[in-house]
Design a protein around this motif. Structure first.
Motif, PDB file in Angstrom:
ATOM      1  N   PRO A 156      43.604  47.987  42.683  1.00  0.00           N
ATOM      2  CA  PRO A 156      44.518  49.039  44.258  1.00  0.00           C
ATOM      3  C   PRO A 156      44.216  48.071  45.282  1.00  0.00           C
ATOM      4  O   PRO A 156      45.271  48.218  45.977  1.00  0.00           O
ATOM      5  N   ILE A 213      42.319  50.065  37.127  1.00  0.00           N
ATOM      6  CA  ILE A 213      43.328  50.014  37.996  1.00  0.00           C
ATOM      7  C   ILE A 213      42.128  48.430  39.004  1.00  0.00           C
ATOM      8  O   ILE A 213      41.731  48.251  38.450  1.00  0.00           O
ATOM      9  N   TRP A 238      51.627  49.493  40.544  1.00  0.00           N
ATOM     10  CA  TRP A 238      51.213  51.109  39.183  1.00  0.00           C
ATOM     11  C   TRP A 238      52.279  51.697  38.748  1.00  0.00           C
ATOM     12  O   TRP A 238      52.154  52.795  39.037  1.00  0.00           O
ATOM     13  N   ASP A 290      42.938  45.921  31.799  1.00  0.00           N
ATOM     14  CA  ASP A 290      44.055  45.707  32.496  1.00  0.00           C
ATOM     15  C   ASP A 290      45.325  45.082  31.133  1.00  0.00           C
ATOM     16  O   ASP A 290      45.335  44.355  30.551  1.00  0.00           O
ATOM     17  N   VAL A 302      47.849  55.151  44.337  1.00  0.00           N
ATOM     18  CA  VAL A 302      47.183  55.162  43.632  1.00  0.00           C
ATOM     19  C   VAL A 302      46.770  55.639  42.510  1.00  0.00           C
ATOM     20  O   VAL A 302      46.635  55.748  41.242  1.00  0.00           O
ATOM     21  N   PHE A 361      50.966  47.882  32.786  1.00  0.00           N
ATOM     22  CA  PHE A 361      51.780  48.505  33.541  1.00  0.00           C
ATOM     23  C   PHE A 361      52.390  47.129  34.549  1.00  0.00           C
ATOM     24  O   PHE A 361      52.269  46.205  33.979  1.00  0.00           O
TER      25      PHE A 361
END
Length: 738
Positions: A401, A399, A370, A351, A451, A354
């Motif tokens: 999403p 991710i 994203w 993490d 994504v 982005f």
């Protein structure tokens, strides 16, 4: 649609007899290599269970009704002679709450390595149908069972209860083994005798379903559970959403076990053109104890459920505990070089990478946006992939999403995409801004797929995705579903989730994906066809991991359990555990690292580097082998021990961890299991830190001796005084000597 070529109608089976009222008794034996499930399905009569257990001979099969093993309805429904629990309850189009089912037909269909038996039930009055399905595997002792519900009534039928399966378990000294826990404490084993009353194991999280409980159980039929002896029935509900398992010990001779979707706030309106399929329940039986049932689950899981289940996993370094959100290009490059120098094969950036308008600095913003934060990653993901290639390793990325933050460009553009009750302010999750996207909405499904698709289209070199899910459904309401179908929300969320996963797997079949959901929130066979592994827990403390991974191993193979070497003091428990102990625990699952090599001494790096090299040698045995649990940490004997053997029994890996530390304590000598008694095995220790080898280092023993007598493991390590500590652990590698 079922192939008519492969399907054949069965009218009668050998061993039938004429019943009162003119019905023909039709007994059907649903078999795996070592088990039999026998049902009675007379046309026009009631579907009933007769037997489940060891495989029956033809003689015993013909006489099975004479012993009155069981005569319970195989799929109990509500409304007629129903004072107890039921599997199904419906409200017909005319308001009638009763249902009465009879056998209409039975068919079998041969699939690859499996036989599917379908019993079609029809209501005696209404055009309402239930297909009860049994899928028996021919190379592993596993039977999956589920139902498919349909009707031709003039208006919709409302389903208010819809279990996947029911199984009667004969009363006696029956014990239940099941898993519970919480965040950072997942997979905790509970074992208890079944007493009169009801046990309910349930999940209502909405997004994740294995933090506080698991949808899998084992029944030990011969008293207090034993690992390698005794009769055991195992059951696993394969579903990604909310579930409910019920065990009703009523006044009959049987414990009544039901498993299926949790119907609370999820009644389902079924139109005539739709078939409602319940998730499958996997059933196994073993007379080799809990570990025997586990071996069945593991083999079935690797062969049929887990993505790439027979491909050994890469050894990786994850960035999370090293830098948390403090991602930058130089730091990622350094980590890649570090793991490459240790012999690792993959780096995963977690993490924090982005966000444009709202850069991801902590957990309060940016989910849904994203796009790469160019302020942190000046060369972007492409630059990171080049760095990975420079170091000779693969690259992976994190991710989440299914989620958004209210502080995000996505939320500003599409506030209607989140799950939220009308006329209510949303209850917010992590960072006081997190919300869950409405996966029932096809537009949202397209967005979530995109994504992954955008990442993989722009960067096809990405080898691994860590897919996270850090929030429960805390708001009941869908802007997409009609006002009459708001109770479909939980079910339709997971229908949408599966559609997304199926699209991803169809386009990117070779991509490795980890199911991380606030740690171990998605350890369930409903997820694993789309995921290669799961993150057992956000808690990486080695001592606590012994307990969590022990329980998790009841149902899931080591290849699916991500287990990483962490830093000391540990980031969750703040416990200081020696590096060797941390390594020895991590090597019992899919090995990886959270600890950053840049923070390690040269001696520690050397120990880790050798461990990674040794793990590559034992990896096929650990990840693809057969588990034998030997001494449980839950027995509080001061030690935990398990081992894996190769299918050919020519190699084995033995683990021993001291879990309690007292002066002059007495620990049991551990006898091994799963070896060939007639083979001879040479023993070598991995990750040795002692100044002198163990007395049996390099020695050869018969499998019979090791299984009857075991090995005497020293309680402490023979190291220099200033290196002594209260922990001790051993990993032994056994190889056949011919």
């Amino acid at each position: 649609m079922k192939s008519m070529k492969a399907t054949r109608k069965i009218s009668l089976l050998a061993g039938f007899s004429l019943l009162a009222g003119g019905l023909w008794a039709q007994n059907f034996c649903i078999s795996t290599p070592g088990t039999s499930l026998v049902i009675n399905a007379p046309t026009g009569g009631e579907l009933k269970y007769l037997y489940y257990g060891n495989k029956l001979s033809e003689t015993d099969l013909q006489q099975i009704e004479a012993v009155s093993n069981c005569n319970h309805t195989a799929y109990p429904v509500y409304g007629m002679n129903c004072p107890g629990e039921v599997a199904l309850a419906v409200t017909h189009a005319d308001g009638n709450l009763s249902t009465q089912m009879e056998v209409a037909s039975v068919s079998t269909e041969t699939e690859k390595q499996a036989t599917l038996t379908t019993v079609r039930l029809k209501d005696k009055v209404y055009p309402f149908y239930i297909d009860v399905c049994y899928k028996a595997y021919q190379d592993v002792d596993m039977i999956e069972t589920w139902t498919e519900i349909s009707h031709q009534e003039k208006k919709a039928v409302r389903l208010t209860q819809f279990a996947s399966a029911y199984l009667p378990v004969r009363r006696g000294n029956v014990w239940l083994s099941h898993l519970s826990g919480s965040w950072a404490n997942e997979g905790q084993l509970t074992q208890e005798p079944l007493e009169p009353g009801m046990i309910v194991i349930k999940n209502k999280d909405g997004v994740r379903n294995s933090h506080t409980a698991h949808a899998e159980v084992m029944f030990s039929l011969d008293g207090s559970p034993r690992e390698n002896t005794g009769r055991v029935i195992g059951a696993a509900l394969c579903y990604t959403g909310n579930y409910k398992l019920r065990i009703d010990t009523d006044d009959s001779e049987y414990h009544q076990f039901y498993a299926g979707i949790n119907e609370e706030n999820s009644s389902y309106t079924l139109p005539g053109k739709e078939t409602f399929r319940t998730p499958s329940v996997a059933l196994t039986y073993s007379n080799e104890g809990l570990s025997g049932a586990s071996r069945n689950f593991h083999k079935w899981g690797r062969n049929y459920k887990l993505a790439h289940g027979n491909t050994v996993r890469d050894i990786l370094l994850n960035s999370w505990e090293g830098v948390y959100f403090d991602i930058n290009q130089e730091g990622m490059d350094q980590m890649m070089g570090d793991i490459a120098s240790m012999g690792g094969e993959l780096f995963v950036m977690d993490d924090g990478w982005f966000g444009d308008k709202y850069p991801r600095k902590d957990d309060s913003s940016s989910l849904g946006d994203w796009v790469t934060d160019s302020r942190k990653l000046s060369e972007g993901i492409g630059g990171l992939i080049k760095d990975a290639q420079k170091h000779g390793i693969k690259f992976g990325i994190w991710i989440e999403p299914e989620m958004a933050n209210t502080t995000s460009e996505l939320y500003e553009k599409h506030p209607e995409w989140i799950l939220k009750a009308p006329q209510r302010d949303p209850v917010l999750g992590r960072g006081d801004t997190q919300v869950v996207l409405d996966l029932a909405n096809p537009e949202v499904q397209d967005f979530v797929f995109k994504v992954v698709d955008d990442l993989m289209t722009q960067h096809p070199e990405i080898a691994y995705i860590k897919w996270d899910a850090n929030m429960a459904i805390m708001n009941h309401g869908s802007n997409y579903l009609t006002k009459d179908n708001q109770s479909h929300m939980y079910i339709d969320y997971h229908k949408g989730f599966e559609k997304i996963c199926q699209r991803i797997r169809s386009k990117y079949p070779d991509l490795v994906i980890q199911a991380c959901a606030s740690g171990g929130g998605r350890a369930n066979y409903g997820y694993l066809p789309y995921f290669d592994e799961f993150w057992v827990s956000d808690n990486t403390d080695a001592l606590q991991r012994i307990y969590m991974q022990w329980g998790t191993s009841y149902f899931f193979p080591a290849i699916a359990m991500a287990s990483h070497i962490s830093a000391a003091p540990n980031h969750q428990t703040f416990r200081t555990v020696p590096l060797k102990f941390r390594i020895d625990v991590a090597m019992s699952g899919r090995l990886g690292m959270e600890i950053q090599p840049k923070n390690m001494t040269d001696e520690e790096k050397d120990l880790c580097r050798k461990a990674i090299a040794d793990y590559k040698k034992i990896r096929p045995v650990v990840q693809l082998g057969d588990i034998y649990r030997l001494v449980s940490p839950y027995d509080r004997l001061g030690v935990a021990s398990l081992m894996y053997t190769s299918p050919e029994k020519d190699k084995a890996v033995f683990y021993w961890w001291k879990t309690e530390h007292f002066v002059n304590q007495h620990l049991p000598r551990v006898t091994l299991a799963g070896l060939d008694p007639d083979k001879k095995y040479r023993i070598s220790e991995l990750n040795r830190i002692d100044n002198q080898p163990l007395a049996f280092e390099g020695k050869t023993f018969s499998g019979a001796f090791l299984m009857e007598n075991g090995l005497e493991i020293p309680y402490t390590h023979r190291v220099d005084y200033h290196k002594q500590n209260d922990y001790a652990s051993r990993v032994l590698y056994l190889e056949e000597v011919k």
